[in-house]
Design a protein around this motif. Structure first.
Motif, PDB file in Angstrom:
ATOM      1  N   LEU A 190     -49.877 -23.610  16.975  1.00 25.11           N
ATOM      2  CA  LEU A 190     -50.360 -22.307  17.442  1.00 25.11           C
ATOM      3  C   LEU A 190     -49.223 -21.353  17.785  1.00 25.11           C
ATOM      4  CD1 LEU A 190     -53.178 -23.515  19.897  1.00 25.11           C
ATOM      5  CD2 LEU A 190     -53.480 -22.648  17.567  1.00 25.11           C
ATOM      6  N   PHE A 191     -47.994 -21.871  17.892  1.00 24.54           N
ATOM      7  CA  PHE A 191     -46.886 -21.077  18.422  1.00 24.54           C
ATOM      8  C   PHE A 191     -45.796 -20.815  17.384  1.00 24.54           C
ATOM      9  CE2 PHE A 191     -48.689 -23.374  22.012  1.00 24.54           C
ATOM     10  CZ  PHE A 191     -48.833 -22.379  22.966  1.00 24.54           C
ATOM     11  N   SER A 192     -45.225 -19.631  17.481  1.00 23.24           N
ATOM     12  CA  SER A 192     -43.927 -19.339  16.872  1.00 23.24           C
ATOM     13  C   SER A 192     -42.999 -18.920  17.998  1.00 23.24           C
ATOM     14  CB  SER A 192     -44.032 -18.210  15.842  1.00 23.24           C
ATOM     15  OG  SER A 192     -44.771 -18.615  14.718  1.00 23.24           O
ATOM     16  N   VAL A 193     -41.773 -19.396  17.964  1.00 26.65           N
ATOM     17  CA  VAL A 193     -40.828 -19.128  19.052  1.00 26.65           C
ATOM     18  C   VAL A 193     -39.569 -18.496  18.487  1.00 26.65           C
ATOM     19  CG1 VAL A 193     -39.509 -20.130  20.949  1.00 26.65           C
ATOM     20  CG2 VAL A 193     -41.719 -21.116  20.336  1.00 26.65           C
ATOM     21  N   VAL A 194     -39.152 -17.400  19.102  1.00 27.24           N
ATOM     22  CA  VAL A 194     -37.864 -16.780  18.783  1.00 27.24           C
ATOM     23  C   VAL A 194     -37.096 -16.677  20.091  1.00 27.24           C
ATOM     24  CG1 VAL A 194     -36.665 -14.780  17.830  1.00 27.24           C
ATOM     25  CG2 VAL A 194     -38.885 -15.453  16.886  1.00 27.24           C
ATOM     26  N   SER A 195     -35.964 -17.369  20.173  1.00 25.57           N
ATOM     27  CA  SER A 195     -35.188 -17.378  21.422  1.00 25.57           C
ATOM     28  C   SER A 195     -33.800 -16.812  21.184  1.00 25.57           C
ATOM     29  CB  SER A 195     -35.089 -18.810  21.961  1.00 25.57           C
ATOM     30  OG  SER A 195     -34.343 -19.611  21.070  1.00 25.57           O
ATOM     31  N   GLN A 196     -33.048 -16.678  22.282  1.00 25.74           N
ATOM     32  CA  GLN A 196     -31.690 -16.144  22.167  1.00 25.74           C
ATOM     33  C   GLN A 196     -30.771 -17.109  21.429  1.00 25.74           C
ATOM     34  OE1 GLN A 196     -29.815 -15.761  26.054  1.00 25.74           O
ATOM     35  NE2 GLN A 196     -31.214 -17.284  26.907  1.00 25.74           N
ATOM     36  N   GLU A 197     -31.117 -18.409  21.412  1.00 31.43           N
ATOM     37  CA  GLU A 197     -30.341 -19.389  20.663  1.00 31.43           C
ATOM     38  C   GLU A 197     -31.066 -19.671  19.346  1.00 31.43           C
ATOM     39  OE1 GLU A 197     -28.580 -23.942  20.991  1.00 31.43           O
ATOM     40  OE2 GLU A 197     -29.678 -23.057  22.670  1.00 31.43           O
ATOM     41  N   ALA A 198     -30.637 -18.980  18.294  1.00 30.18           N
ATOM     42  CA  ALA A 198     -31.271 -19.112  16.983  1.00 30.18           C
ATOM     43  C   ALA A 198     -30.826 -20.429  16.346  1.00 30.18           C
ATOM     44  CB  ALA A 198     -30.891 -17.931  16.093  1.00 30.18           C
ATOM     45  N   LEU A 199     -31.718 -21.412  16.322  1.00 30.18           N
ATOM     46  CA  LEU A 199     -31.376 -22.737  15.818  1.00 30.18           C
ATOM     47  C   LEU A 199     -31.469 -22.754  14.298  1.00 30.18           C
ATOM     48  CD1 LEU A 199     -30.729 -25.728  16.174  1.00 30.18           C
ATOM     49  CD2 LEU A 199     -33.182 -26.142  16.438  1.00 30.18           C
ATOM     50  N   LEU A 200     -30.321 -22.862  13.637  1.00 26.93           N
ATOM     51  CA  LEU A 200     -30.276 -23.015  12.185  1.00 26.93           C
ATOM     52  C   LEU A 200     -29.609 -24.347  11.858  1.00 26.93           C
ATOM     53  CD1 LEU A 200     -29.271 -19.460  10.882  1.00 26.93           C
ATOM     54  CD2 LEU A 200     -31.534 -20.358  11.418  1.00 26.93           C
ATOM     55  N   PHE A 201     -29.964 -24.887  10.692  1.00 25.35           N
ATOM     56  CA  PHE A 201     -29.419 -26.170  10.255  1.00 25.35           C
ATOM     57  C   PHE A 201     -28.371 -25.944   9.159  1.00 25.35           C
ATOM     58  CE2 PHE A 201     -33.821 -26.792  11.636  1.00 25.35           C
ATOM     59  CZ  PHE A 201     -33.625 -27.707  12.651  1.00 25.35           C
ATOM     60  N   ASP A 217     -24.417 -16.704  -2.609  1.00 21.75           N
ATOM     61  CA  ASP A 217     -25.465 -17.350  -3.410  1.00 21.75           C
ATOM     62  C   ASP A 217     -26.860 -16.934  -2.980  1.00 21.75           C
ATOM     63  OD1 ASP A 217     -23.641 -18.947  -4.982  1.00 21.75           O
ATOM     64  OD2 ASP A 217     -23.333 -20.171  -3.185  1.00 21.75           O
ATOM     65  N   GLY A 218     -26.973 -15.795  -2.320  1.00 20.10           N
ATOM     66  CA  GLY A 218     -28.280 -15.314  -1.913  1.00 20.10           C
ATOM     67  C   GLY A 218     -28.992 -16.302  -1.013  1.00 20.10           C
ATOM     68  N   LEU A 219     -30.258 -16.593  -1.324  1.00 23.43           N
ATOM     69  CA  LEU A 219     -31.042 -17.515  -0.520  1.00 23.43           C
ATOM     70  C   LEU A 219     -30.511 -18.943  -0.571  1.00 23.43           C
ATOM     71  CD1 LEU A 219     -34.721 -16.379  -1.186  1.00 23.43           C
ATOM     72  CD2 LEU A 219     -33.528 -16.329   1.006  1.00 23.43           C
ATOM     73  N   ASP A 220     -29.708 -19.246  -1.574  1.00 24.32           N
ATOM     74  CA  ASP A 220     -29.160 -20.596  -1.716  1.00 24.32           C
ATOM     75  C   ASP A 220     -27.779 -20.743  -1.082  1.00 24.32           C
ATOM     76  OD1 ASP A 220     -31.377 -21.635  -3.158  1.00 24.32           O
ATOM     77  OD2 ASP A 220     -30.687 -20.545  -4.932  1.00 24.32           O
ATOM     78  N   THR A 221     -27.388 -19.773  -0.264  1.00 25.43           N
ATOM     79  CA  THR A 221     -26.114 -19.841   0.454  1.00 25.43           C
ATOM     80  C   THR A 221     -26.235 -20.811   1.629  1.00 25.43           C
ATOM     81  OG1 THR A 221     -25.614 -17.550  -0.111  1.00 25.43           O
ATOM     82  CG2 THR A 221     -24.386 -18.519   1.730  1.00 25.43           C
ATOM     83  N   LEU A 222     -25.261 -21.700   1.768  1.00 25.62           N
ATOM     84  CA  LEU A 222     -25.228 -22.595   2.927  1.00 25.62           C
ATOM     85  C   LEU A 222     -24.841 -21.792   4.164  1.00 25.62           C
ATOM     86  CD1 LEU A 222     -23.459 -25.687   1.323  1.00 25.62           C
ATOM     87  CD2 LEU A 222     -25.814 -25.592   2.126  1.00 25.62           C
ATOM     88  N   VAL A 223     -25.585 -21.959   5.253  1.00 27.80           N
ATOM     89  CA  VAL A 223     -25.352 -21.160   6.452  1.00 27.80           C
ATOM     90  C   VAL A 223     -24.355 -21.795   7.405  1.00 27.80           C
ATOM     91  CG1 VAL A 223     -27.663 -20.172   6.275  1.00 27.80           C
ATOM     92  CG2 VAL A 223     -27.282 -22.164   7.744  1.00 27.80           C
ATOM     93  N   GLY A 224     -23.913 -23.043   7.134  1.00 29.25           N
ATOM     94  CA  GLY A 224     -22.925 -23.704   7.973  1.00 29.25           C
ATOM     95  C   GLY A 224     -23.554 -24.375   9.178  1.00 29.25           C
ATOM     96  N   PRO A 225     -22.765 -25.196   9.901  1.00 28.55           N
ATOM     97  CA  PRO A 225     -23.289 -25.877  11.097  1.00 28.55           C
ATOM     98  C   PRO A 225     -23.810 -24.872  12.118  1.00 28.55           C
ATOM     99  CG  PRO A 225     -21.155 -26.782  10.463  1.00 28.55           C
ATOM    100  CD  PRO A 225     -21.358 -25.555   9.630  1.00 28.55           C
ATOM    101  N   ARG A 226     -25.071 -25.046  12.522  1.00 30.59           N
ATOM    102  CA  ARG A 226     -25.724 -24.160  13.497  1.00 30.59           C
ATOM    103  C   ARG A 226     -25.720 -22.706  13.053  1.00 30.59           C
ATOM    104  NH1 ARG A 226     -26.069 -26.124  19.138  1.00 30.59           N
ATOM    105  NH2 ARG A 226     -25.917 -28.385  19.064  1.00 30.59           N
ATOM    106  N   GLY A 227     -25.656 -22.476  11.742  1.00 38.13           N
ATOM    107  CA  GLY A 227     -25.694 -21.125  11.210  1.00 38.13           C
ATOM    108  C   GLY A 227     -24.415 -20.346  11.416  1.00 38.13           C
TER     109      GLY A 227
END
Length: 626
Positions: free
Chosen positions: A426-437, A475-485
């Motif tokens: 039911l939830f979507s969360v957007v916080s100050q710490e944007a968690l990326l993989f 590489d557009g959408l296929d670009t690696l974002v790196g550790p924690r973005g």
């Protein structure tokens, strides 16, 4: 709650039978068929050792002493066949055991991660990431290597030992008794050595987890470490822990080596006795050289598996220390779980209600008989000091933690009665710490979904303003974002998280300081994306910067876990309470005078506001804005 991250709970020592029973029932039994085949080939390999020792008698007596050239041919052929069988059976059993061990380790690691990832926040406060990584990687690896050694010892080495002792007894049982005279003397030092190894191995396992935790903290905090010139300090702390770890490992190795050393001393005593007894009988002509060489070879070969079996007993203590920790983690209760008979999650646009909610962490009360209502389809903002309980409201809503009293409902359905997965859908969360993989940009937005085409994704990218910087990526959408973005800026990371939330398309949106760490330009873009995201949803916002919530349908002012005021922006200003004071403070002379971290940035000679001295306002700012 007190943070015990660097002092995880002590592990209670468990019996070998209990640990091996758990490992067998959970992970080894399912490979019984393959294991049986491997043991069969171990039996063959172990038997060949006995054949080699037995063939020493005809080789010396018939070939070398009697000079029988025909016997030379068939003895040589038998040796070739025996060694060929030994080599082939050894290859087969090693491959089969490797397959079982790798599958078992993979199964155990996955099961452990499944268990740990379901634990609540209080568990992870007392079990830091480095500790858990050490358990999953290092401890599972230790157990995996040792159970292979145990099976090999119980299979090949034990069989070899029995067959070789049979050959020795067949030649002369008295020589065999003399050879094994030191065995009873070895029991006490071996038993003591095992206890010592278990103790030191347990210490080494805990210290290894401490090292992993320290590294995790260092690399995650590399920027503040550099800015505060803490390189030498952190390196020194790590070096100190490493020195303690090395000493524990050396002591554990000493204990294991001492066990095999006892076997060698025992072997020396036995060989000395057999040389005196057997040598005199050969001189007197009662025994042949071939018989002595066959016996000597059998006993010599027997002490090799005996040493390995003794080493396994020591090595097992190392594995037991690791296995105890793994079992303890697997047995740790899941405090937050779906109810046995869950009710369906509400449909449509829900409202949110907290009634008389009290939440404590240890002795600290963070929510105190809190009652709060967020209307369906509207935006409700939460403001207040750091520690006022704003984030705790989000935590009890999503069941990251359960309150000790009160009730939390979504559209009149208690959250505690819903299935956890359905609740969190039911939830979507957007916080100050944007968690990326550390994956591609596409993977970070889709999060495993395969039902979204590029055409479906494009409107989401545009609404979240991800398309604004997409063309700049190699590489557009296929670009690696790196550790924690780390390959993206803060504003870019936030837009990726917003795109992820848009794609989830949930009815409730939680915004936790989503723009607090951004510069003015990035904040404007992200705020625009957030407004699109909030449209048509029940939205709750945590904010320190009042400029971001002026248009909220309702603003709730919190203090010490309670609601102290609520209303629209205009109503709260007209009422003249805490919110009005904070608003006047932030917007003196038509501009913000509070920096982005919410701390006071007041001029030394700020004029009075409504008769209040600047010092009071400054204290209010620090208290309510972090």
């Amino acid at each position: 709650m007190q943070n015990k991250a660097h002092n995880p709970p002590k592990t209670k020592q468990k019996s070998i039978a209990e640990l091996m029973g758990w490992l067998w029932r959970g992970y080894l039994r399912q490979h019984f068929g393959v294991l049986f085949i491997a043991l069969f080939f171990m039996l063959i390999e172990g038997s060949t050792v006995g054949a080699i020792s037995y063939m020493m008698k005809p080789m010396f007596d018939t070939v070398f002493v009697q000079g029988n050239s025909q016997a030379l041919v068939w003895v040589s052929i038998i040796f070739l066949v025996v060694f060929t069988i030994r080599g082939l059976s050894g290859v087969v059993q090693k491959v089969l055991l490797s397959r079982i061990s790798q599958l078992t380790a993979a199964h155990l690691r996955v099961d452990l991660l499944k268990r740990l990832i379901r634990q609540d926040a209080s568990f992870h406060q007392t079990h830091p990431p480095g500790y858990l990584i050490q358990r999953i990687q290092s401890d599972v690896g230790s157990v995996n290597a040792v159970w292979r050694a145990i099976i090999t010892g119980a299979g090949r080495d034990f069989i070899s030992l029995i067959i070789l002792l049979g050959v020795a007894i067949n030649i002369d049982w008295r020589w065999t008794l003399v050879m094994l005279v030191g065995v009873p003397l070895a029991f006490l030092p071996i038993f003591s050595g095992q206890r010592y190894v278990r103790k030191k191995a347990s210490q080494a396992r805990d210290l290894g987890a401490t090292l992993a935790t320290r590294l995790d903290e260092i690399f995650h905090g590399i920027v503040p470490i550099k800015l505060n010139n803490l390189e030498r300090y952190q390196t020194g702390r790590f070096e100190k822990h490493t020195g303690t770890f090395v000493r524990s490992e050396i002591r554990a190795t000493f204990g294991t080596a001492a066990i095999t050393g006892v076997i060698d001393v025992m072997a020396g005593l036995g060989f000395m006795g057999v040389l005196f007894l057997g040598g005199s009988e050969i001189i007197e002509g009662k025994k042949t050289v071939g018989e002595f060489m066959s016996f000597f070879t059998a006993i010599g070969l027997a002490f090799d598996p005996m040493r390995r079996l003794a080493a396994v007993s020591g090595t097992w203590q190392v594995a037991a220390a690791a296995l105890e920790r793994l079992k303890e983690l697997m047995d740790a209760p899941i405090l937050l779980a779906s109810p046995a008979e869950p009710v369906a999650a509400p449909t449509g646009l829900p409202d949110v209600a907290l009634t008389g909610v009290t939440l404590r962490y240890g002795e600290a009360t963070v929510l105190d008989d809190l009652t709060l209502h967020a209307e369906a389809g509207k935006t409700t903002a939460l403001v207040g000091a750091s520690g006022a309980g704003k984030s705790s409201v989000f935590n009890v809503l999503t069941r990251l933690v359960d309150p000790q009293a009160g009730e939390v409902k979504i559209s009149d359905v208690p959250v505690a009665r819903m299935e956890l997965e359905s609740l969190r859908d039911l939830f979507s969360v957007v916080s100050q710490e944007a968690l990326l993989f550390d994956e591609t940009l596409r993977d970070n937005i889709l999060l495993g979904r395969t039902d979204i085409s590029d055409a479906d994704l494009q409107p989401v990218l545009e609404a979240a303003h991800v398309s604004d910087f997409l063309s700049n990526l190699p590489d557009g959408l296929d670009t690696l974002v790196g550790p924690r973005g780390s390959a993206l800026s803060g504003g870019q990371r936030q837009r990726v998280v917003i795109a992820r939330a848009l794609l989830r398309n949930t009815p409730i949106l939680l915004l936790d300081e989503a723009t607090s760490a951004l510069d003015a330009q990035s904040e404007k873009i992200v705020q625009s994306a957030l407004e699109k995201l909030a449209g048509g949803r029940t939205t709750l916002v945590i904010a320190h910067r009042l400029s971001t919530i002026q248009n909220a349908d309702r603003i709730v002012v919190m203090d010490r876990g309670q609601v102290v005021d609520s209303g629209t922006h205009d109503e709260l200003l007209a009422r003249g309470g805490i919110y009005a004071d904070l608003y006047r403070l932030q917007f003196q002379s038509g501009k913000e005078v509070i920096d982005r971290k919410g701390t006071a940035a007041l001029a030394p000679h700020m004029p009075k506001v409504d008769g209040r001295e600047p010092g009071i306002l400054r204290r209010l700012a620090v208290r309510f804005l972090g």
